[in-house]
Design a protein around this motif. Structure first.
Motif, PDB file in Angstrom:
ATOM      1  N   GLY A 105      13.535   5.355  -9.358  1.00 30.94           N
ATOM      2  CA  GLY A 105      12.713   6.496  -9.754  1.00 30.94           C
ATOM      3  C   GLY A 105      11.680   6.188 -10.819  1.00 30.94           C
ATOM      4  N   ALA A 106      11.794   5.016 -11.460  1.00 32.41           N
ATOM      5  CA  ALA A 106      10.821   4.643 -12.498  1.00 32.41           C
ATOM      6  C   ALA A 106       9.467   4.329 -11.857  1.00 32.41           C
ATOM      7  CB  ALA A 106      11.326   3.426 -13.263  1.00 32.41           C
ATOM      8  N   ALA A 107       8.423   4.354 -12.688  1.00 29.84           N
ATOM      9  CA  ALA A 107       7.079   4.099 -12.169  1.00 29.84           C
ATOM     10  C   ALA A 107       6.945   2.648 -11.702  1.00 29.84           C
ATOM     11  CB  ALA A 107       6.048   4.396 -13.256  1.00 29.84           C
ATOM     12  N   LEU A 108       6.222   2.482 -10.609  1.00 31.10           N
ATOM     13  CA  LEU A 108       5.966   1.157 -10.069  1.00 31.10           C
ATOM     14  C   LEU A 108       4.723   0.579 -10.726  1.00 31.10           C
ATOM     15  CD1 LEU A 108       6.969  -0.591  -7.512  1.00 31.10           C
ATOM     16  CD2 LEU A 108       4.926   0.300  -6.425  1.00 31.10           C
ATOM     17  N   GLU A 109       4.825  -0.665 -11.203  1.00 31.46           N
ATOM     18  CA  GLU A 109       3.664  -1.292 -11.825  1.00 31.46           C
ATOM     19  C   GLU A 109       3.359  -2.600 -11.112  1.00 31.46           C
ATOM     20  OE1 GLU A 109       4.665  -1.834 -15.979  1.00 31.46           O
ATOM     21  OE2 GLU A 109       5.653   0.120 -15.884  1.00 31.46           O
ATOM     22  N   ILE A 110       2.126  -2.749 -10.661  1.00 31.34           N
ATOM     23  CA  ILE A 110       1.694  -4.010 -10.066  1.00 31.34           C
ATOM     24  C   ILE A 110       0.502  -4.509 -10.866  1.00 31.34           C
ATOM     25  CG2 ILE A 110       0.903  -5.185  -7.993  1.00 31.34           C
ATOM     26  CD1 ILE A 110       2.084  -2.885  -6.352  1.00 31.34           C
ATOM     27  N   THR A 111       0.704  -5.592 -11.615  1.00 26.12           N
ATOM     28  CA  THR A 111      -0.388  -6.138 -12.429  1.00 26.12           C
ATOM     29  C   THR A 111      -1.059  -7.283 -11.693  1.00 26.12           C
ATOM     30  OG1 THR A 111       1.085  -5.705 -14.287  1.00 26.12           O
ATOM     31  CG2 THR A 111      -0.952  -6.914 -14.763  1.00 26.12           C
ATOM     32  N   PRO A 112      -2.352  -7.148 -11.372  1.00 22.87           N
ATOM     33  CA  PRO A 112      -3.043  -8.263 -10.711  1.00 22.87           C
ATOM     34  C   PRO A 112      -3.119  -9.470 -11.644  1.00 22.87           C
ATOM     35  CG  PRO A 112      -4.351  -6.234 -10.627  1.00 22.87           C
ATOM     36  CD  PRO A 112      -3.238  -6.004 -11.608  1.00 22.87           C
ATOM     37  N   LYS A 113      -3.165 -10.663 -11.043  1.00 23.25           N
ATOM     38  CA  LYS A 113      -3.286 -11.876 -11.855  1.00 23.25           C
ATOM     39  C   LYS A 113      -4.732 -12.013 -12.324  1.00 23.25           C
ATOM     40  CE  LYS A 113       0.305 -14.407  -9.366  1.00 23.25           C
ATOM     41  NZ  LYS A 113       1.103 -15.491  -9.920  1.00 23.25           N
ATOM     42  N   ARG A 163       0.834  -1.198   0.000  1.00 26.78           N
ATOM     43  CA  ARG A 163       0.000   0.000   0.000  1.00 26.78           C
ATOM     44  C   ARG A 163       0.877   1.260   0.000  1.00 26.78           C
ATOM     45  NH1 ARG A 163      -5.750   0.832   2.665  1.00 26.78           N
ATOM     46  NH2 ARG A 163      -6.024  -1.006   1.371  1.00 26.78           N
ATOM     47  N   LEU A 164       1.900   1.245   0.843  1.00 29.40           N
ATOM     48  CA  LEU A 164       2.821   2.389   0.912  1.00 29.40           C
ATOM     49  C   LEU A 164       3.567   2.588  -0.410  1.00 29.40           C
ATOM     50  CD1 LEU A 164       4.460   2.117   4.461  1.00 29.40           C
ATOM     51  CD2 LEU A 164       2.987   3.948   3.585  1.00 29.40           C
ATOM     52  N   LEU A 165       4.080   1.480  -0.945  1.00 29.79           N
ATOM     53  CA  LEU A 165       4.839   1.575  -2.196  1.00 29.79           C
ATOM     54  C   LEU A 165       3.956   2.078  -3.326  1.00 29.79           C
ATOM     55  CD1 LEU A 165       7.178  -1.558  -2.373  1.00 29.79           C
ATOM     56  CD2 LEU A 165       7.842   0.843  -2.326  1.00 29.79           C
ATOM     57  N   ARG A 166       2.705   1.608  -3.353  1.00 24.18           N
ATOM     58  CA  ARG A 166       1.805   2.021  -4.417  1.00 24.18           C
ATOM     59  C   ARG A 166       1.494   3.518  -4.295  1.00 24.18           C
ATOM     60  NH1 ARG A 166      -2.324  -1.709  -4.279  1.00 24.18           N
ATOM     61  NH2 ARG A 166      -1.680  -2.865  -6.114  1.00 24.18           N
ATOM     62  N   ARG A 167       1.300   3.965  -3.059  1.00 32.04           N
ATOM     63  CA  ARG A 167       1.027   5.391  -2.851  1.00 32.04           C
ATOM     64  C   ARG A 167       2.242   6.218  -3.280  1.00 32.04           C
ATOM     65  NH1 ARG A 167      -0.801   6.867   3.050  1.00 32.04           N
ATOM     66  NH2 ARG A 167      -2.337   5.295   2.490  1.00 32.04           N
ATOM     67  N   HIS A 168       3.419   5.735  -2.939  1.00 28.91           N
ATOM     68  CA  HIS A 168       4.670   6.381  -3.321  1.00 28.91           C
ATOM     69  C   HIS A 168       4.808   6.382  -4.849  1.00 28.91           C
ATOM     70  CE1 HIS A 168       8.818   7.616  -3.063  1.00 28.91           C
ATOM     71  NE2 HIS A 168       9.248   6.509  -3.624  1.00 28.91           N
ATOM     72  N   GLY A 169       4.403   5.258  -5.486  1.00 28.08           N
ATOM     73  CA  GLY A 169       4.326   5.191  -6.943  1.00 28.08           C
ATOM     74  C   GLY A 169       5.638   5.047  -7.691  1.00 28.08           C
ATOM     75  N   ARG A 170       6.734   5.013  -6.966  1.00 23.62           N
ATOM     76  CA  ARG A 170       8.039   4.936  -7.632  1.00 23.62           C
ATOM     77  C   ARG A 170       8.844   3.789  -7.040  1.00 23.62           C
ATOM     78  NH1 ARG A 170       7.752   7.562 -11.508  1.00 23.62           N
ATOM     79  NH2 ARG A 170       6.572   9.502 -11.526  1.00 23.62           N
ATOM     80  N   ARG A 171       9.696   3.211  -7.897  1.00 21.93           N
ATOM     81  CA  ARG A 171      10.605   2.231  -7.324  1.00 21.93           C
ATOM     82  C   ARG A 171      11.964   2.878  -7.051  1.00 21.93           C
ATOM     83  NH1 ARG A 171      12.523  -1.153 -12.238  1.00 21.93           N
ATOM     84  NH2 ARG A 171      11.294  -0.315 -13.945  1.00 21.93           N
ATOM     85  N   ALA A 172      12.907   2.069  -6.614  1.00 19.65           N
ATOM     86  CA  ALA A 172      14.180   2.615  -6.121  1.00 19.65           C
ATOM     87  C   ALA A 172      14.867   3.514  -7.139  1.00 19.65           C
ATOM     88  CB  ALA A 172      15.096   1.467  -5.709  1.00 19.65           C
TER      89      ALA A 172
END
Lengths: 144, 165
Positions: free
Chosen positions: A66-74, A55-64
């Motif tokens: 700086g690129a956008a974080l993508e989480i694809t549900p199965k 939840r925190l990472l998604r709110r932050h929206g960025r990975r280490a």
């Protein structure tokens, strides 16, 4: 460089799985027999840490980097529970879920080699049957 | 691990698993999931269209090194707790069914067959559905997790008998 990172994360994960008891045949059986809380506690704690972290990472929206974080549900389909039930029988028989098969291979458990051979054949069989199973179970079409 | 050697407390193991799952996402943008690894390995030698799909091909880059890491981690943990000796021991099973070595390998192979077929039909295992999917509140992962835990309990009860050990 990337590969070293994944190798290191995998090694840490494997070390932890073994130390947690997840790769131990007897501990897995005692979990299923409800005689030992160890692995129930491990799974519950892992989810209890991962869920708020996600939840925190998604709110932050960025990975280490700086690129956008993508989480694809199965995709959700009946294969989830039908396949899950088949897998559960195998988990009980071997005392190993997929991760621990590889961990036990490293730890010198010879039967993990037999389980891996079976798992590879099982995955190949599913892949061969996939075109016939997909319509019946509403599985997504595999795109090359 | 040898009998009598204590495992980490459950909260410690669980917290470490959660931390590595989050690191894998934060550093590599990968969702934890190990059973696709069976397909990554099969795809090295088989041309079956389902095994050659884009999703599998794209994940081999990170998952194959990760699987190598699992083997390495298992070896390190075994070394650290007194050495790595090849073994076929599974004490409860040995007491219950007393299988000869060849029979035991066949038992494990049969179980592995169900693991490979089932996880790939389910599109995930304990890690991808049970840890990541549940943490991400995915309904399909909840269904898969309930199914494999229930089937595992049922099978173990059939093999060991409810209440016995």
């Amino acid at each position: 460089m990337d590969r070293l990172l994944y190798l290191a994360l995998g090694a840490a994960f494997g070390f932890v799985l073994l130390r947690s008891g997840a790769s131990d045949y007897d501990t897995v059986q005692r979990m299923f027999l409800l005689q030992d809380f160890q692995l129930w506690g491990v799974i519950a704690t892992a989810v209890a840490i991962t869920a708020p972290g996600l939840r925190l990472l998604r709110r932050h929206g960025r990975r280490a980097n700086g690129a956008a974080l993508e989480i694809t549900p199965k995709p959700r389909n009946p294969g989830n529970w039908v396949g899950g039930a088949i897998f559960g029988v195998g988990w009980s028989i071997t005392g190993m879920c997929p991760g621990p098969i590889f961990v036990n291979l490293g730890a010198g458990k010879l039967h993990a080699l037999a389980a891996l051979a079976g798992a590879l054949l099982g995955a190949a069989l599913l892949a061969a049957l996939y075109p016939r199973l997909a319509p019946a179970l509403g599985l997504p079409v595999s795109k090359g | 691990m040898d009998e009598g050697t204590a495992f980490w407390p459950w909260w410690q193991g669980g917290a470490a698993i959660g931390a590595i799952t989050l690191l894998l996402l934060w550093l590599g943008n990968q969702r934890l999931g190990l059973s696709t690894g069976f397909e990554n390995l099969c795809a090295l030698v088989l041309r079956t269209p389902h095994l050659q799909r884009a999703e599998v091909a794209a994940s081999a880059r990170w998952r194959l090194p990760f699987l190598g890491g699992l083997v390495l981690g298992g070896a390190l943990a075994a070394f650290a707790s007194g050495g790595l000796a090849p073994s076929l021991a599974a004490p409860l099973l040995d007491v219950r069914l007393a299988l000869a070595p060849a029979e035991k390998l066949a038992w494990m192979f049969a179980g592995g067959l169900l693991i490979g077929f089932g996880t790939r039909l389910s599109n995930g295992c304990t890690s991808g559905h049970g840890i990541f999917g549940l943490s991400n509140f995915e309904r399909g992962s909840l269904e898969a997790t309930l199914a494999f835990l229930a089937a595992g309990m049922l099978t173990t009860f059939l093999v060991y008998g409810a209440g016995s050990s």
